[in-house]
Design a protein around this motif. Structure first.
Motif, short mmCIF file in Angstrom:
data_model
loop_
_atom_site.label_atom_id
_atom_site.label_comp_id
_atom_site.label_asym_id
_atom_site.label_seq_id
_atom_site.Cartn_x
_atom_site.Cartn_y
_atom_site.Cartn_z
N UNK A 97 0.44 -1.35 -0.27
CA UNK A 97 0.16 -0.05 0.07
C UNK A 97 0.99 1.29 0.39
N UNK A 98 0.18 1.89 -0.48
CA UNK A 98 1.47 3.61 -0.47
C UNK A 98 1.32 3.79 0.95
N UNK A 99 0.35 4.34 1.20
CA UNK A 99 0.80 5.08 2.79
C UNK A 99 1.34 3.61 3.71
N UNK A 100 1.72 2.66 3.48
CA UNK A 100 2.36 1.73 4.35
C UNK A 100 3.48 1.38 3.64
N UNK A 154 7.57 4.06 -5.96
CA UNK A 154 6.97 4.00 -4.31
C UNK A 154 5.51 4.85 -5.16
N UNK A 155 5.88 5.45 -6.50
CA UNK A 155 4.39 6.30 -6.85
C UNK A 155 4.51 5.21 -7.52
N UNK A 162 -3.56 1.57 -8.43
CA UNK A 162 -4.61 2.23 -9.38
C UNK A 162 -4.91 2.97 -7.79
N UNK A 163 -3.58 3.07 -6.63
CA UNK A 163 -4.02 4.19 -5.38
C UNK A 163 -3.42 5.66 -6.14
N UNK A 164 -3.12 5.96 -6.88
CA UNK A 164 -2.58 6.95 -7.87
C UNK A 164 -2.90 7.35 -9.14
N UNK A 165 -3.25 8.21 -10.15
CA UNK A 165 -3.33 8.50 -11.47
C UNK A 165 -2.60 7.62 -12.23
N UNK A 170 6.62 12.92 -11.63
CA UNK A 170 7.58 11.83 -9.93
C UNK A 170 8.45 12.92 -9.43
N UNK A 171 8.63 14.46 -10.00
CA UNK A 171 9.71 15.48 -9.44
C UNK A 171 8.94 15.48 -8.00
N UNK A 172 7.45 16.50 -8.51
CA UNK A 172 6.82 17.45 -7.38
C UNK A 172 6.56 15.87 -6.21
N UNK A 173 6.34 14.63 -6.64
CA UNK A 173 5.91 13.80 -6.00
C UNK A 173 7.35 13.21 -4.69
N UNK A 174 8.46 13.42 -4.94
CA UNK A 174 9.56 13.44 -5.03
C UNK A 174 10.18 14.42 -3.05
N UNK A 175 9.25 15.64 -3.93
CA UNK A 175 9.58 16.65 -2.90
C UNK A 175 8.49 16.29 -1.97
#
Length: 212
Positions: A97-100, A154-155, A162-165, A170-175
């Motif tokens: 899971x993403x949160x995990x 992770x992303x 299907x947890x993220x579109x 990815x760059x913003x996700x890393x931040x």
């Protein structure tokens, strides 16, 4: 032996074989690792500005020559070690899971940043980076690439589940993933986290990523 002694001196003689390097000329891996460990300890103890090859050699239990055989200067030594950190990176979590995944990443990263050596070295190198562009580039690369591969993993896994579109930035996700913990642990240097902080951070980051 006698035939060689009586050979005409004008005749071509076979070239002597080159001897293999003696043990002292071979770069022993255990010595290299001892020097690397000594560099981290010396950085944590005295900082980059006061660090010296003599101090590193003394802490590693070797002569200065052993250090200079491997690195030309303390700058090259530190740049090599910082670059190695980028290659090693962090283990990619796979909890399903993403949160995990985020919670596990934060736990591992938090322990690493709280380590006495890391907590001393990172701020010192950040300060040195303001004066030395080579260190600045190596540190930027190490910090960025060390986290980048894990964050992308992770992303991407969250997209597959299907947890993220698909096509999440990815760059913003890393931040979003790396910023808060690094800010608290390295910038404001408050390593003691409130109870439940990492779980709350994982939940908040999960919500932020889903909003992208």
């Amino acid at each position: 032996m006698l035939s060689r002694m009586t050979t005409n001196a004008d005749e071509p003689q076979p070239r002597p074989r080159r001897r293999a390097p003696a043990g002292a000329a071979v770069l022993r891996e255990d010595v290299t690792e001892a020097i690397r460990a000594a560099v981290f300890e010396e950085l944590a103890a005295v900082g980059y500005a006061r660090m010296s090859i003599e101090g590193i050699a003394r802490r590693a239990g070797v002569g200065k020559t052993a250090v200079y055989r491997r690195w030309r200067s303390k700058l090259h030594l530190v740049l090599d070690l910082v670059s190695a950190i980028a290659v090693q990176g962090l283990p990619a979590p796979d909890t399903g899971s993403l949160e995990g995944d985020l919670r596990l990443l934060y736990e591992v990263t938090s322990r690493a940043l709280r380590h006495p050596v890391a907590s001393q070295i990172l701020p010192d190198l950040q300060a040195e980076a303001a004066r030395n562009p080579d260190i600045a580039e190596a540190l930027r690369k190490a910090l960025r690439e060390g986290q980048d591969g894990v964050a992308k993993g992770i992303v991407t896994a969250a997209e597959t589940r299907g947890e993220l579109r698909p096509g999440t930035d990815h760059a913003l996700a890393l931040d979003l993933i790396s910023g808060p913990l690094y800010w608290r642990s390295v910038v404001i240097r408050n390593p003691k986290l409130p109870k439940g902080y990492l779980a709350a951070l994982a939940r908040a980051t999960t919500a932020a990523l889903k909003a992208l």
